[in-house]
Design a protein around this motif. Structure first.
Motif, PDB file in Angstrom:
ATOM      1  N   UNK A  41       0.824  -1.214   0.000  1.00 47.30           N
ATOM      2  CA  UNK A  41       0.000   0.000   0.000  1.00 47.30           C
ATOM      3  C   UNK A  41       0.856   1.261   0.000  1.00 47.30           C
ATOM      4  N   UNK A  42       1.949   1.241   0.772  1.00 49.94           N
ATOM      5  CA  UNK A  42       2.868   2.391   0.790  1.00 49.94           C
ATOM      6  C   UNK A  42       3.497   2.578  -0.589  1.00 49.94           C
ATOM      7  N   UNK A  43       3.867   1.471  -1.229  1.00 52.04           N
ATOM      8  CA  UNK A  43       4.409   1.542  -2.582  1.00 52.04           C
ATOM      9  C   UNK A  43       3.393   2.169  -3.539  1.00 52.04           C
ATOM     10  N   UNK A  44       2.127   1.769  -3.424  1.00 53.55           N
ATOM     11  CA  UNK A  44       1.093   2.305  -4.310  1.00 53.55           C
ATOM     12  C   UNK A  44       0.916   3.812  -4.136  1.00 53.55           C
ATOM     13  N   UNK A  45       1.079   4.313  -2.928  1.00 53.14           N
ATOM     14  CA  UNK A  45       0.993   5.757  -2.695  1.00 53.14           C
ATOM     15  C   UNK A  45       2.102   6.469  -3.470  1.00 53.14           C
ATOM     16  N   UNK A  46       3.329   5.968  -3.354  1.00 49.63           N
ATOM     17  CA  UNK A  46       4.456   6.573  -4.079  1.00 49.63           C
ATOM     18  C   UNK A  46       4.284   6.439  -5.587  1.00 49.63           C
ATOM     19  N   UNK A  47       3.838   5.279  -6.024  1.00 52.29           N
ATOM     20  CA  UNK A  47       3.650   5.047  -7.459  1.00 52.29           C
ATOM     21  C   UNK A  47       2.558   5.960  -8.003  1.00 52.29           C
ATOM     22  N   UNK A  48       1.488   6.127  -7.234  1.00 53.27           N
ATOM     23  CA  UNK A  48       0.413   7.019  -7.641  1.00 53.27           C
ATOM     24  C   UNK A  48       0.885   8.453  -7.780  1.00 53.27           C
ATOM     25  N   UNK A  49       1.709   8.900  -6.840  1.00 57.11           N
ATOM     26  CA  UNK A  49       2.252  10.258  -6.913  1.00 57.11           C
ATOM     27  C   UNK A  49       3.146  10.410  -8.139  1.00 57.11           C
ATOM     28  N   UNK A  50       3.929   9.377  -8.441  1.00 53.78           N
ATOM     29  CA  UNK A  50       4.798   9.406  -9.614  1.00 53.78           C
ATOM     30  C   UNK A  50       3.964   9.521 -10.895  1.00 53.78           C
ATOM     31  N   UNK A  51       2.913   8.725 -10.985  1.00 54.93           N
ATOM     32  CA  UNK A  51       2.054   8.741 -12.182  1.00 54.93           C
ATOM     33  C   UNK A  51       1.368  10.101 -12.317  1.00 54.93           C
ATOM     34  N   UNK A  52       0.873  10.644 -11.214  1.00 59.53           N
ATOM     35  CA  UNK A  52       0.252  11.976 -11.256  1.00 59.53           C
ATOM     36  C   UNK A  52       1.227  13.020 -11.787  1.00 59.53           C
ATOM     37  N   UNK A  53       2.457  12.964 -11.304  1.00 59.95           N
ATOM     38  CA  UNK A  53       3.475  13.919 -11.758  1.00 59.95           C
ATOM     39  C   UNK A  53       3.782  13.717 -13.233  1.00 59.95           C
ATOM     40  N   UNK A  54       3.923  12.458 -13.656  1.00 58.75           N
ATOM     41  CA  UNK A  54       4.217  12.175 -15.061  1.00 58.75           C
ATOM     42  C   UNK A  54       3.099  12.676 -15.968  1.00 58.75           C
ATOM     43  N   UNK A  55       1.860  12.491 -15.556  1.00 55.76           N
ATOM     44  CA  UNK A  55       0.731  12.973 -16.354  1.00 55.76           C
ATOM     45  C   UNK A  55       0.757  14.489 -16.456  1.00 55.76           C
ATOM     46  N   UNK A  56       1.052  15.155 -15.348  1.00 54.23           N
ATOM     47  CA  UNK A  56       1.128  16.627 -15.359  1.00 54.23           C
ATOM     48  C   UNK A  56       2.221  17.120 -16.299  1.00 54.23           C
ATOM     49  N   UNK A  57       3.371  16.479 -16.241  1.00 50.13           N
ATOM     50  CA  UNK A  57       4.489  16.874 -17.115  1.00 50.13           C
ATOM     51  C   UNK A  57       4.114  16.641 -18.576  1.00 50.13           C
ATOM     52  N   UNK A  58       3.520  15.507 -18.872  1.00 50.27           N
ATOM     53  CA  UNK A  58       3.113  15.200 -20.234  1.00 50.27           C
ATOM     54  C   UNK A  58       2.071  16.199 -20.724  1.00 50.27           C
ATOM     55  N   UNK A  59       1.087  16.502 -19.881  1.00 47.93           N
ATOM     56  CA  UNK A  59       0.040  17.453 -20.266  1.00 47.93           C
ATOM     57  C   UNK A  59       0.628  18.834 -20.525  1.00 47.93           C
ATOM     58  N   UNK A  60       1.560  19.254 -19.689  1.00 48.53           N
ATOM     59  CA  UNK A  60       2.214  20.543 -19.884  1.00 48.53           C
ATOM     60  C   UNK A  60       2.964  20.558 -21.214  1.00 48.53           C
ATOM     61  N   UNK A  61       3.676  19.468 -21.499  1.00 52.05           N
ATOM     62  CA  UNK A  61       4.438  19.377 -22.747  1.00 52.05           C
ATOM     63  C   UNK A  61       3.523  19.435 -23.962  1.00 52.05           C
ATOM     64  N   UNK A  62       2.401  18.738 -23.887  1.00 53.95           N
ATOM     65  CA  UNK A  62       1.444  18.752 -24.995  1.00 53.95           C
ATOM     66  C   UNK A  62       0.867  20.154 -25.171  1.00 53.95           C
ATOM     67  N   UNK A  63       0.545  20.818 -24.069  1.00 55.54           N
ATOM     68  CA  UNK A  63      -0.029  22.163 -24.141  1.00 55.54           C
ATOM     69  C   UNK A  63       0.957  23.162 -24.737  1.00 55.54           C
ATOM     70  N   UNK A  64       2.244  22.970 -24.497  1.00 56.20           N
ATOM     71  CA  UNK A  64       3.254  23.905 -24.992  1.00 56.20           C
ATOM     72  C   UNK A  64       3.784  23.547 -26.373  1.00 56.20           C
ATOM     73  N   UNK A  65       3.450  22.353 -26.858  1.00 56.61           N
ATOM     74  CA  UNK A  65       3.944  21.919 -28.170  1.00 56.61           C
ATOM     75  C   UNK A  65       3.375  22.809 -29.272  1.00 56.61           C
ATOM     76  N   UNK A  66       4.169  23.008 -30.269  1.00 56.90           N
ATOM     77  CA  UNK A  66       3.739  23.847 -31.401  1.00 56.90           C
ATOM     78  C   UNK A  66       3.546  23.019 -32.632  1.00 56.90           C
TER      79      UNK A  66
END
Length: 66
Positions: A41-66
């Protein structure tokens, strides 16, 4: 003389790291089916935070892409 493939080179240069990963207690406990629910369960908390961050970074990159 045989040419070393990229995969062979990566494995050769990182054998120590790979062994540490394979022999890490978390991985060994999963392999032996003895990983506690609390640890998982502790691992899943860390993994979930990692996935949330990765999604945010990807979304930001897509929004800034030209």
């Amino acid at each position: 003389m045989a040419t070393e493939t990229l995969s062979e080179r990566i494995l050769r240069e990182n054998t120590g790291v790979l062994e540490e990963m394979i022999n890490h207690r978390f991985v060994v406990d999963i392999k032996n089916d003895v990983l506690s629910n609390t640890v998982f369960e502790r691992y899943l908390v860390y993994e979930g935070a990692f996935v949330d961050t990765a999604i945010s970074i990807f979304a930001f990159s897509v929004a800034k892409a030209q």
